[in-house]
Design a protein around this motif. Structure first.
Motif, mmCIF file in Angstrom:
data_model
loop_
_atom_site.group_PDB
_atom_site.id
_atom_site.type_symbol
_atom_site.label_atom_id
_atom_site.label_comp_id
_atom_site.label_asym_id
_atom_site.label_seq_id
_atom_site.Cartn_x
_atom_site.Cartn_y
_atom_site.Cartn_z
ATOM 1 N N SER A 41 64.451 -17.832 40.366
ATOM 2 C CA SER A 41 65.295 -17.451 41.489
ATOM 3 C C SER A 41 66.754 -17.588 41.091
ATOM 4 N N TYR A 42 67.595 -16.806 41.740
ATOM 5 C CA TYR A 42 69.032 -16.786 41.458
ATOM 6 C C TYR A 42 69.784 -16.950 42.764
ATOM 7 N N ALA A 43 70.831 -17.783 42.742
ATOM 8 C CA ALA A 43 71.704 -17.942 43.894
ATOM 9 C C ALA A 43 73.131 -18.100 43.402
ATOM 10 N N TYR A 44 74.034 -17.358 44.000
ATOM 11 C CA TYR A 44 75.443 -17.430 43.636
ATOM 12 C C TYR A 44 76.034 -18.779 44.044
ATOM 13 N N MET A 115 79.648 -13.708 47.475
ATOM 14 C CA MET A 115 78.519 -13.494 46.573
ATOM 15 C C MET A 115 79.007 -13.131 45.172
ATOM 16 N N SER A 145 72.973 -12.280 46.787
ATOM 17 C CA SER A 145 72.395 -13.610 46.603
ATOM 18 C C SER A 145 71.832 -14.090 47.934
ATOM 19 N N PRO A 146 70.643 -14.739 47.916
ATOM 20 C CA PRO A 146 69.817 -15.085 46.750
ATOM 21 C C PRO A 146 68.877 -13.945 46.376
ATOM 22 N N THR A 148 64.955 -13.388 44.034
ATOM 23 C CA THR A 148 63.863 -13.890 43.207
ATOM 24 C C THR A 148 63.489 -12.814 42.198
ATOM 25 N N TYR A 191 69.856 -15.639 33.446
ATOM 26 C CA TYR A 191 69.313 -14.702 34.415
ATOM 27 C C TYR A 191 69.640 -13.281 33.947
ATOM 28 N N SER A 219 74.884 -22.480 37.170
ATOM 29 C CA SER A 219 74.516 -22.030 38.515
ATOM 30 C C SER A 219 74.343 -20.518 38.591
ATOM 31 N N SER A 221 76.127 -18.172 37.345
ATOM 32 C CA SER A 221 77.346 -17.447 37.651
ATOM 33 C C SER A 221 78.141 -16.997 36.434
#
Length: 253
Positions: A41-44, A115, A145-146, A148, A191, A219, A221
């Motif tokens: 999973s990815y989150a800004y 984001m 964001s987010p 998957t 990612y 993170s 980014s």
């Protein structure tokens, strides 16, 4: 990356918690290797003010010219909501022209949303006068964001610079998963995102296909590497138009 109507920003987000670069594992030509992960999973996450990154930027145009530039990015301010401002420059300040195309990277100040997507920027060109560009539309370019692994996104937006007519862009993209990537700044778990962006102007449609990797340890980014390929239909592109662009992280702090 340069804006120039042809590419996404160099710095979509740059959350940095450490310093590095220069001695960590050779050049950026090695093929990424897939890393098996569960439910990637990815989150800004917003960058830190003062973050600095240095990139090598290699352009190839339709005159078979290869242009090597260096680019640096500095985060100058971060808002409470996660949006931020970054200044980007070619430290050499070299003027680069190939055929009919000016490939010079002029000093640019970008504004990013929460984001990490560029919403406006000011470019100080050869005349020394800043030109403001603005993005309008519900979904600017870049990964939301987010996400998957396997999720996709669609974006439609208009870019308007100065008094010029706005240009409509359409983008599709997906978050592929996690790979290891080696660049001069080191070896990273990253990612992986792929996207395709199209726009039309002067009777010509341009398609930009991009693969981009972001460091998972930062993170998600910090952009580690970005590879773009350009194709054209309709009117012939000008002599010197981009065929490809590759950016690799050299160092960060």
């Amino acid at each position: 990356m340069t804006r120039s109507g042809l590419a996404a920003p160099l710095l979509l987000a740059t959350a940095l918690s450490a310093c590095g670069g220069g001695g960590g594992g050779g050049g950026g030509g090695a093929a990424p290797a897939t890393v098996t992960v569960a439910a990637a999973s990815y989150a800004y996450v917003a960058p830190q003010a003062g973050a600095q990154l240095a990139y090598a930027d290699t352009l190839v145009d339709n005159l078979n010219s290869t242009i090597n530039r260096n680019l640096s990015s500095s985060v100058t301010a971060v808002g409470a909501g996660g949006g931020y401002t970054a200044s980007e420059v070619d430290p050499s300040h070299d003027r680069i022209v190939s055929g009919a195309v000016d490939h010079t990277f002029y000093p640019t100040v970008y504004n990013y949303d929460a984001m990490g997507r560029a919403t406006s920027w000011n470019v100080t060109g050869a005349a020394g006068v800043p030109v403001q560009c603005q993005v309008t539309g519900a979904q600017p370019a870049g990964a939301p964001s987010p996400l998957t692994a396997g999720q996709t996104w669609n974006a439609s937006y208009v870019e308007t610079c100065g008094a010029g007519a706005g240009i409509a862009y359409s983008q599709t993209g997906s978050f592929v998963g996690i790979e290891t990537v080696t660049v001069p700044a080191g070896t990273f778990n990253a990612y992986k995102f792929v996207s395709t962006t199209t726009w039309s102007a002067n009777g010509r449609t341009t398609t930009e296909a991009v693969t981009r990797w972001r460091d998972t340890a930062a993170s998600g980014s910090r952009i580690v590497k970005s590879v773009a390929a350009f194709s054209y239909s309709g009117a012939e592109p000008p002599q010197g138009a981009l065929v490809s662009e590759t950016q690799t992280l050299q160092s960060f702090h």
